[in-house]
Write a protein that holds these residues in place. Structure first.
Motif, PDB file in Angstrom:
ATOM      1  N   ASN A 241       0.809  -1.276   0.471  1.00 59.35           N
ATOM      2  CA  ASN A 241      -0.112  -0.192  -0.118  1.00 59.35           C
ATOM      3  C   ASN A 241       0.574   1.537   0.194  1.00 59.35           C
ATOM      4  N   GLN A 242       2.127   1.253   0.608  1.00 57.94           N
ATOM      5  CA  GLN A 242       3.298   2.662   0.137  1.00 57.94           C
ATOM      6  C   GLN A 242       3.475   3.156  -1.067  1.00 57.94           C
ATOM      7  N   PHE A 243       2.528   1.697  -2.099  1.00 56.92           N
ATOM      8  CA  PHE A 243       3.397   2.175  -3.762  1.00 56.92           C
ATOM      9  C   PHE A 243       2.088   2.777  -4.474  1.00 56.92           C
ATOM     10  N   LYS A 244       2.345   4.035  -4.918  1.00 56.33           N
ATOM     11  CA  LYS A 244       1.259   4.357  -5.910  1.00 56.33           C
ATOM     12  C   LYS A 244       1.485   3.289  -7.083  1.00 56.33           C
ATOM     13  N   ASP A 245      -0.187   3.505  -8.059  1.00 58.48           N
ATOM     14  CA  ASP A 245      -0.488   2.995  -8.836  1.00 58.48           C
ATOM     15  C   ASP A 245       1.452   3.443 -10.550  1.00 58.48           C
ATOM     16  N   LYS A 246       1.582   2.540 -10.708  1.00 60.89           N
ATOM     17  CA  LYS A 246       2.467   2.703 -12.147  1.00 60.89           C
ATOM     18  C   LYS A 246       4.040   3.801 -11.554  1.00 60.89           C
ATOM     19  N   GLU A 247       3.580   3.417  -9.707  1.00 61.45           N
ATOM     20  CA  GLU A 247       5.181   4.505  -9.249  1.00 61.45           C
ATOM     21  C   GLU A 247       6.175   3.251 -10.052  1.00 61.45           C
ATOM     22  N   PHE A 248       6.392   2.335 -10.003  1.00 62.89           N
ATOM     23  CA  PHE A 248       7.259   2.462 -11.133  1.00 62.89           C
ATOM     24  C   PHE A 248       8.058   2.038 -12.378  1.00 62.89           C
ATOM     25  N   ASP A 249       8.739   2.027 -12.867  1.00 72.14           N
ATOM     26  CA  ASP A 249       9.118   1.846 -14.352  1.00 72.14           C
ATOM     27  C   ASP A 249       9.050   0.031 -14.566  1.00 72.14           C
ATOM     28  N   ILE A 250       9.938  -0.565 -13.393  1.00 70.92           N
ATOM     29  CA  ILE A 250      10.064  -2.197 -14.583  1.00 70.92           C
ATOM     30  C   ILE A 250       9.942  -2.400 -12.249  1.00 70.92           C
ATOM     31  N   VAL A 251       9.193  -3.701 -12.413  1.00 72.06           N
ATOM     32  CA  VAL A 251       9.271  -4.259 -11.485  1.00 72.06           C
ATOM     33  C   VAL A 251       9.952  -6.210 -11.618  1.00 72.06           C
ATOM     34  N   PHE A 252      10.725  -6.340 -10.826  1.00 69.92           N
ATOM     35  CA  PHE A 252      11.432  -7.416 -10.658  1.00 69.92           C
ATOM     36  C   PHE A 252      11.355  -7.886  -9.957  1.00 69.92           C
ATOM     37  N   SER A 253      11.244  -9.417  -9.759  1.00 74.58           N
ATOM     38  CA  SER A 253      11.265 -10.292  -8.533  1.00 74.58           C
ATOM     39  C   SER A 253      11.926 -11.418  -8.732  1.00 74.58           C
ATOM     40  N   ASN A 254      12.179 -12.218  -7.817  1.00 76.17           N
ATOM     41  CA  ASN A 254      12.917 -13.467  -8.826  1.00 76.17           C
ATOM     42  C   ASN A 254      12.804 -14.848  -7.419  1.00 76.17           C
ATOM     43  N   SER A 255      12.688 -15.386  -7.995  1.00 76.02           N
ATOM     44  CA  SER A 255      12.038 -16.497  -6.761  1.00 76.02           C
ATOM     45  C   SER A 255      11.260 -16.182  -5.225  1.00 76.02           C
ATOM     46  N   VAL A 256      10.264 -15.433  -5.650  1.00 77.73           N
ATOM     47  CA  VAL A 256       9.743 -15.226  -4.762  1.00 77.73           C
ATOM     48  C   VAL A 256       8.123 -15.305  -4.291  1.00 77.73           C
ATOM     49  N   ILE A 257       7.404 -15.563  -5.904  1.00 76.62           N
ATOM     50  CA  ILE A 257       5.402 -16.057  -5.480  1.00 76.62           C
ATOM     51  C   ILE A 257       5.388 -16.385  -4.812  1.00 76.62           C
ATOM     52  N   GLU A 258       6.339 -18.577  -5.229  1.00 83.42           N
ATOM     53  CA  GLU A 258       6.133 -19.172  -4.595  1.00 83.42           C
ATOM     54  C   GLU A 258       6.449 -19.211  -2.943  1.00 83.42           C
ATOM     55  N   HIS A 259       6.277 -18.298  -2.188  1.00 82.27           N
ATOM     56  CA  HIS A 259       7.328 -18.327  -0.622  1.00 82.27           C
ATOM     57  C   HIS A 259       6.097 -17.697  -0.357  1.00 82.27           C
ATOM     58  N   VAL A 260       5.104 -16.968  -0.692  1.00 81.31           N
ATOM     59  CA  VAL A 260       3.940 -15.839   0.056  1.00 81.31           C
ATOM     60  C   VAL A 260       2.756 -16.476   0.677  1.00 81.31           C
TER      61      VAL A 260
END
Length: 239
Positions: A108-127
């Motif tokens: 929630n601390q980040f706005k819509d489209k606040e970042f140009d690129i979102v990177f995520s490596n081997s994380v989604i399987e842990h949430v």
């Protein structure tokens, strides 16, 4: 016999999977993976003059301390800033990296489209379960203009966290017994049933079909080992 062979092969599997060693199989795959990502960054830099903001969801600053100079070479007329968002409190001395505490499923601390690129490596399987994974995917698509997400393949024969063949297919009692009695992968054998269950539930691998449902408009790249898909990379522009 097969079970004994699996346990005897564990040291070799750990050596291959140790990304702290530059010549390990895991490190080489990560290098190839980052090469794909750098092309994505370069393409975006050519469209954007000024500042490119990258957020690493669930990562650590170490990766960026090592690779940020390369990204700056690729984008000589563009300033590159990285935010590392993790549930842990990381620190860095690099002025172009900012570490923040964030939950990947509710940023929630980040706005819509606040970042140009979102990177995520081997994380989604842990949430958490699939609903939590869906929440993370939705947040990635919300806060970023472009995304790059990697995760292991559920159907790859060697489970990448416990480094045991077909571990993800075993019934729960067998998983618990293995974790209670043996060191598996990077995890020491669990002293209690509760600890074993926490370890088991900390990983929820995804299938190709599930990933496509989370990122329906993504380009899909399959990382291969001996013609078998070890993991998936999904990337593209957010809707």
């Amino acid at each position: 016999m097969a079970f004994k062979l699996s346990l005897k092969s564990a040291p070799l599997l750990k050596t291959l999977a140790d990304d702290r060693k530059p010549n390990s199989l895991s490190s080489k795959l990560r290098q190839k993976r980052f090469a794909v990502f750098t092309k994505l960054v370069k393409n975006h830099c050519e469209k954007t003059k000024g500042l490119v903001r990258i957020i690493d969801v669930g990562g650590t600053p170490t990766v960026w301390e090592r690779n940020l100079p390369l990204l700056k070479q690729l984008c000589p007329v563009t300033q590159v800033k990285v935010v590392v968002a993790n549930i842990k409190d990381y620190r860095t001395s690099c002025i172009d990296i900012n570490c923040v505490i964030a939950n990947a499923t509710k940023m929630n601390q980040f706005k819509d489209k606040e970042f140009d690129i979102v990177f995520s490596n081997s994380v989604i399987e842990h949430v958490g379960d699939f609903e939590a994974q869906k929440a993370m995917a939705n947040e990635i698509l919300r806060i970023g203009k472009v995304y790059f997400v990697q995760t292991p393949n559920f159907y790859f024969p060697i489970e990448p966290h416990f480094l045991f063949p077909f571990f993800q297919f075993f019934p729960l009692p067998l998983k618990v017994w293995l974790i209670r009695n043996f060191d598996l992968g990077w995890r020491r054998k669990a002293p209690t049933l509760d600890t074993a269950l926490v370890l088991i539930n900390s990983v929820k691998l995804l299938t190709k079909k599930q990933l496509i449902s989370l990122f329906p408009q993504a380009n899909l790249f399959e990382e291969k080992i001996f013609s078998l898909t070890k993991s998936f990379i999904l990337y593209g522009e957010s809707p």
